[in-house]
Design a protein around this motif. Structure first.
Motif, PDB file in Angstrom:
ATOM      1  N   GLN A  12       4.825 -10.993  -5.114  1.00 50.37           N
ATOM      2  CA  GLN A  12       4.170 -10.770  -6.401  1.00 50.37           C
ATOM      3  C   GLN A  12       4.926  -9.751  -7.247  1.00 50.37           C
ATOM      4  OE1 GLN A  12       0.284  -9.304  -5.282  1.00 50.37           O
ATOM      5  NE2 GLN A  12      -0.615 -11.353  -5.271  1.00 50.37           N
ATOM      6  N   ILE A  13       4.842  -9.947  -8.578  1.00 48.90           N
ATOM      7  CA  ILE A  13       5.258  -8.917  -9.525  1.00 48.90           C
ATOM      8  C   ILE A  13       4.018  -8.130  -9.920  1.00 48.90           C
ATOM      9  CG2 ILE A  13       6.171  -8.439 -11.830  1.00 48.90           C
ATOM     10  CD1 ILE A  13       7.777 -11.013 -11.644  1.00 48.90           C
ATOM     11  N   TRP A  14       4.090  -6.817  -9.797  1.00 47.09           N
ATOM     12  CA  TRP A  14       3.011  -5.952 -10.259  1.00 47.09           C
ATOM     13  C   TRP A  14       3.509  -5.240 -11.517  1.00 47.09           C
ATOM     14  CZ3 TRP A  14      -0.571  -3.175  -6.289  1.00 47.09           C
ATOM     15  CH2 TRP A  14      -0.969  -4.087  -5.303  1.00 47.09           C
ATOM     16  N   ASN A  15       2.800  -5.422 -12.578  1.00 44.59           N
ATOM     17  CA  ASN A  15       3.143  -4.794 -13.854  1.00 44.59           C
ATOM     18  C   ASN A  15       1.932  -4.000 -14.309  1.00 44.59           C
ATOM     19  OD1 ASN A  15       4.249  -4.018 -16.242  1.00 44.59           O
ATOM     20  ND2 ASN A  15       4.714  -6.079 -16.988  1.00 44.59           N
ATOM     21  N   GLY A  16       1.976  -2.697 -14.051  1.00 42.72           N
ATOM     22  CA  GLY A  16       0.760  -1.918 -14.260  1.00 42.72           C
ATOM     23  C   GLY A  16      -0.282  -2.387 -13.265  1.00 42.72           C
ATOM     24  N   ALA A  51      12.874  -8.502  -9.014  1.00 48.38           N
ATOM     25  CA  ALA A  51      12.763  -7.257  -9.774  1.00 48.38           C
ATOM     26  C   ALA A  51      13.869  -7.155 -10.819  1.00 48.38           C
ATOM     27  CB  ALA A  51      12.812  -6.061  -8.834  1.00 48.38           C
ATOM     28  N   ALA A  52      15.066  -7.610 -10.451  1.00 51.77           N
ATOM     29  CA  ALA A  52      16.208  -7.477 -11.352  1.00 51.77           C
ATOM     30  C   ALA A  52      16.109  -8.379 -12.578  1.00 51.77           C
ATOM     31  CB  ALA A  52      17.498  -7.777 -10.590  1.00 51.77           C
ATOM     32  N   VAL A  53      15.527  -9.562 -12.427  1.00 52.07           N
ATOM     33  CA  VAL A  53      15.540 -10.534 -13.529  1.00 52.07           C
ATOM     34  C   VAL A  53      14.191 -10.709 -14.205  1.00 52.07           C
ATOM     35  CG1 VAL A  53      17.404 -11.792 -12.377  1.00 52.07           C
ATOM     36  CG2 VAL A  53      15.038 -12.560 -12.079  1.00 52.07           C
ATOM     37  N   SER A  54      13.151 -10.043 -13.696  1.00 51.21           N
ATOM     38  CA  SER A  54      11.798 -10.323 -14.198  1.00 51.21           C
ATOM     39  C   SER A  54      11.615 -10.009 -15.682  1.00 51.21           C
ATOM     40  CB  SER A  54      10.767  -9.546 -13.370  1.00 51.21           C
ATOM     41  OG  SER A  54      11.016  -8.148 -13.451  1.00 51.21           O
ATOM     42  N   ARG A  55      12.405  -9.097 -16.231  1.00 52.89           N
ATOM     43  CA  ARG A  55      12.310  -8.783 -17.657  1.00 52.89           C
ATOM     44  C   ARG A  55      12.978  -9.842 -18.528  1.00 52.89           C
ATOM     45  NH1 ARG A  55       8.458  -4.745 -18.216  1.00 52.89           N
ATOM     46  NH2 ARG A  55       9.061  -2.821 -17.144  1.00 52.89           N
ATOM     47  N   ASN A 102       0.450   2.016 -10.943  1.00 52.48           N
ATOM     48  CA  ASN A 102      -0.757   2.510 -11.604  1.00 52.48           C
ATOM     49  C   ASN A 102      -0.436   3.290 -12.872  1.00 52.48           C
ATOM     50  OD1 ASN A 102      -2.537   1.369  -9.802  1.00 52.48           O
ATOM     51  ND2 ASN A 102      -2.797   3.225  -8.575  1.00 52.48           N
ATOM     52  N   GLU A 103       0.776   3.788 -12.935  1.00 52.10           N
ATOM     53  CA  GLU A 103       1.209   4.502 -14.135  1.00 52.10           C
ATOM     54  C   GLU A 103       1.888   3.576 -15.138  1.00 52.10           C
ATOM     55  OE1 GLU A 103       3.680   7.585 -12.592  1.00 52.10           O
ATOM     56  OE2 GLU A 103       1.982   8.871 -12.009  1.00 52.10           O
ATOM     57  N   GLY A 104       1.783   2.264 -14.878  1.00 51.68           N
ATOM     58  CA  GLY A 104       2.321   1.285 -15.813  1.00 51.68           C
ATOM     59  C   GLY A 104       3.692   0.759 -15.462  1.00 51.68           C
ATOM     60  N   GLY A 105       4.210   1.130 -14.291  1.00 43.94           N
ATOM     61  CA  GLY A 105       5.536   0.688 -13.895  1.00 43.94           C
ATOM     62  C   GLY A 105       5.563  -0.735 -13.369  1.00 43.94           C
ATOM     63  N   GLN A 137       0.811  -1.209   0.000  1.00 39.85           N
ATOM     64  CA  GLN A 137       0.000   0.000   0.000  1.00 39.85           C
ATOM     65  C   GLN A 137       0.857   1.278   0.000  1.00 39.85           C
ATOM     66  OE1 GLN A 137      -2.369  -0.893   3.523  1.00 39.85           O
ATOM     67  NE2 GLN A 137      -4.140  -1.369   2.228  1.00 39.85           N
ATOM     68  N   ASN A 138       2.164   1.114  -0.097  1.00 41.36           N
ATOM     69  CA  ASN A 138       3.057   2.268  -0.140  1.00 41.36           C
ATOM     70  C   ASN A 138       2.640   3.205  -1.271  1.00 41.36           C
ATOM     71  OD1 ASN A 138       5.567   3.577  -1.517  1.00 41.36           O
ATOM     72  ND2 ASN A 138       6.223   3.170   0.586  1.00 41.36           N
ATOM     73  N   GLU A 139       2.466   4.482  -0.963  1.00 39.94           N
ATOM     74  CA  GLU A 139       1.895   5.418  -1.926  1.00 39.94           C
ATOM     75  C   GLU A 139       2.768   5.581  -3.171  1.00 39.94           C
ATOM     76  OE1 GLU A 139       1.966   9.632  -0.854  1.00 39.94           O
ATOM     77  OE2 GLU A 139       2.970   9.065   1.027  1.00 39.94           O
ATOM     78  N   HIS A 140       4.075   5.541  -3.013  1.00 39.00           N
ATOM     79  CA  HIS A 140       4.970   5.681  -4.167  1.00 39.00           C
ATOM     80  C   HIS A 140       4.894   4.443  -5.052  1.00 39.00           C
ATOM     81  CE1 HIS A 140       6.584   9.250  -2.261  1.00 39.00           C
ATOM     82  NE2 HIS A 140       6.830   8.537  -1.150  1.00 39.00           N
ATOM     83  N   PHE A 141       4.804   3.275  -4.407  1.00 42.47           N
ATOM     84  CA  PHE A 141       4.682   2.026  -5.154  1.00 42.47           C
ATOM     85  C   PHE A 141       3.367   2.002  -5.929  1.00 42.47           C
ATOM     86  CE2 PHE A 141       3.151  -2.375  -5.386  1.00 42.47           C
ATOM     87  CZ  PHE A 141       4.216  -3.005  -6.020  1.00 42.47           C
TER      88      PHE A 141
END
Length: 271
Positions: free
Chosen positions: A30-34, A66-70, A15-18, A6-10
């Motif tokens: 979890q990975i959140w993608n958008g 996060a580092a390898v998810s792409r 929500n902006e697609g990051g 729930q971190n506001e920056h996260f």
């Protein structure tokens, strides 16, 4: 990456697609993608997290994802996380849990205040896990090539957290005189309320960290939890396990380090 989904920056970022990585209150990374969410693994499935009790390794796992998810599939990431063990075979001297005399001894090494803080947090979590039975102890020294202020700050992080403090020197003093660091550590412990009867000091001609290990072993009883900060890892492992504990074969098969947790355990990682 955040422990608080729930971190506001996260939230703004995803929500902006990051792309982001977080963990649910019940322990699923979890990975959140958008706005899409892809579960990777529960902390119970990742041996290095000790069922989520080693929060720093929960964080390490999240940053790895996060580092390898792409570049890697979810299945490959999951496989890597669930087959990586902090045992003496894969990571000697780094978060190795050994069962000795009915107690738990963690072989690791901490160089600074933050390391001492998270180690103490982990030991306390293990202690709580077993119903706060037994005692807690630490066998440790500090590297000599640090400023006194940094060393004292590190000691402050453990003062009052243990029932016994076994102070020892590293094999290489890094410019310090024998006994200098031990006296500094003992002084800072006492300045922060630790009774001197809880402190044992090991230094001087012919005295090594193995003498501190032997004293800890003799002190050890069922259900105790100990963090042993080994400088010379092979020497300490061989002496503790083969010489003192009588283990004839140190090349045990790798096994998952698991502890009893109810299935509905709720993790307060965001705290």
């Amino acid at each position: 990456v955040t422990l608080n989904y729930q971190n506001e920056h996260f939230v703004k970022h995803v929500n902006e697609g990051g792309l982001g990585v977080t963990i649910t209150p019940n322990g699923i990374i979890q990975i959140w993608n958008g706005r899409s969410q892809t579960p990777i693994a529960h902390v119970r499935e990742i041996p290095a997290t000790f069922n989520g009790k080693a929060i720093f390794n929960v964080q390490n796992a999240m940053f790895m994802i996060a580092a390898v998810s792409r570049y890697m599939s979810v299945n490959d990431i999951y496989s890597g996380l669930t087959t990586f063990y902090t045992d003496r075979n894969q990571t000697p001297g780094r978060m190795n849990l050994e069962r000795i005399k009915g107690a738990r001894v963690i072989i690791d090494y901490g160089h600074n205040a933050e390391a001492f803080r998270v180690q103490s947090e982990f030991i306390e979590n293990l202690f709580i896990d077993q119903g706060k039975t037994g005692r807690k102890a630490i066998v440790f020294g500090l590297p000599g090539d640090r400023q006194d202020s940094s060393l004292r700050n590190a000691v402050k992080e453990i003062a009052g957290n243990y029932d016994r403090y076994f102070l020892k020197e590293d094999w290489l003093l890094r410019g310090r005189k024998s006994g200098e660091l031990i006296e500094l550590i003992a002084d800072e412990l006492k300045n922060n309320g630790v009774d001197e009867t809880k402190i044992e000091q090991f230094y001087g001609e012919g005295i090594t960290e193995l003498d501190a290990v032997k004293s800890m072993f003799n002190w050890l009883k069922t259900d105790d939890v100990v963090i042993l900060q080994a400088d010379d890892i092979p020497k300490v492992q061989d002496y503790l396990l083969r010489t003192l504990a009588g283990v004839s074969d140190l090349q045990f098969p790798t096994i998952t380090q698991r502890f009893s947790d109810p299935e509905d355990q709720v993790y307060d990682f965001a705290k």
